[in-house]
Design a protein around this motif. Structure first.
Motif, short mmCIF file in Angstrom:
data_model
loop_
_atom_site.label_atom_id
_atom_site.label_comp_id
_atom_site.label_asym_id
_atom_site.label_seq_id
_atom_site.Cartn_x
_atom_site.Cartn_y
_atom_site.Cartn_z
N LEU A 279 0.56 -0.97 0.08
CA LEU A 279 0.04 0.10 0.45
C LEU A 279 0.58 1.20 -0.02
O LEU A 279 0.17 2.22 -0.85
CB LEU A 279 -0.92 -0.30 0.98
N LEU A 280 1.91 1.40 0.56
CA LEU A 280 3.06 1.99 1.21
C LEU A 280 3.26 2.44 -0.45
O LEU A 280 3.27 3.75 -0.98
CB LEU A 280 3.59 2.18 1.73
N LEU B 288 2.69 1.72 -3.43
CA LEU B 288 1.63 2.03 -4.32
C LEU B 288 1.05 3.66 -3.65
O LEU B 288 1.06 4.14 -5.43
CB LEU B 288 -0.12 1.29 -3.76
N LYS B 289 1.13 4.09 -3.08
CA LYS B 289 0.58 5.17 -3.04
C LYS B 289 1.58 6.27 -3.26
O LYS B 289 1.46 7.46 -3.66
CB LYS B 289 0.19 5.87 -1.13
N ARG B 290 3.18 5.92 -3.49
CA ARG B 290 4.20 6.33 -3.75
C ARG B 290 4.09 6.60 -4.92
O ARG B 290 4.48 7.87 -5.36
CB ARG B 290 5.51 5.95 -2.94
N LEU C 37 1.22 7.25 -7.15
CA LEU C 37 0.29 7.57 -7.12
C LEU C 37 0.73 9.04 -6.90
O LEU C 37 0.36 10.08 -7.85
CB LEU C 37 -1.31 7.07 -6.92
N GLN C 38 1.31 9.39 -5.89
CA GLN C 38 1.91 10.64 -5.58
C GLN C 38 2.88 11.09 -6.96
O GLN C 38 2.86 12.54 -6.91
CB GLN C 38 2.22 10.70 -4.18
N THR D 80 -11.88 2.66 -5.55
CA THR D 80 -11.45 1.88 -4.39
C THR D 80 -12.16 1.55 -3.73
O THR D 80 -13.00 2.69 -3.24
CB THR D 80 -10.05 2.81 -3.95
N GLU E 76 -9.39 7.37 1.81
CA GLU E 76 -8.17 7.80 2.67
C GLU E 76 -7.29 7.90 1.74
O GLU E 76 -6.10 9.20 1.14
CB GLU E 76 -8.14 6.94 4.05
N LEU E 77 -7.30 6.78 0.34
CA LEU E 77 -5.88 6.77 0.05
C LEU E 77 -5.85 7.52 -0.96
O LEU E 77 -5.65 8.56 -1.69
CB LEU E 77 -6.12 5.72 -0.59
N GLU F 65 -5.63 11.49 0.22
CA GLU F 65 -4.28 11.60 0.38
C GLU F 65 -3.29 12.21 -1.06
O GLU F 65 -2.68 12.79 -1.00
CB GLU F 65 -3.16 10.76 1.01
N ILE F 66 -4.14 11.69 -2.10
CA ILE F 66 -3.16 12.20 -3.32
C ILE F 66 -3.96 13.18 -4.21
O ILE F 66 -3.61 14.25 -4.51
CB ILE F 66 -3.61 10.40 -4.27
#
Length: 93
Positions: free
Chosen positions: A7-8, A10-12, A14-15, A29, A33-34, A37-38
């Motif tokens: 998840l971390l 993926l978040k990086r 996407l950011q 999704t 919350e994801l 954040e993005i």
């Protein structure tokens, strides 16, 4: 689902993609919350129809809700949300 390290990662990714000016990311999704954040702007779909498109702060102000999940619920299910609130307050439907 994704484990925490995936998840971390993926978040990086996407950011990084979201930081570019010429990129739109479409996400479906169960993790609002994801998205919060993005995304700088979100489109909320219900039954295949866009029911709202704006920034999260603007949607929060318009709906009186705080989180993206609460915003979605208030827009997608206004009757059930209000009915449940009246139920908790002991008011008739």
């Amino acid at each position: 689902g994704l484990d925490p390290s995936a998840l971390l990662a993926l978040k990086r990714v996407l950011q990084h993609l979201a930081s570019r000016d010429d990129v739109t990311i479409l996400m479906a999704t169960p993790v609002p919350e994801l998205v919060a954040e993005i995304a700088d702007q979100v489109a909320i779909l219900n039954a295949g129809t866009i029911i709202a498109c704006d920034t999260i702060p603007n949607l929060a102000q318009k709906t009186g809700r705080q989180t993206l999940d609460e915003i979605y619920q208030s827009l997608a299910n206004p009757e059930s949300k209000d009915s449940f609130a009246r139920y908790l307050q002991g008011q008739p439907k």
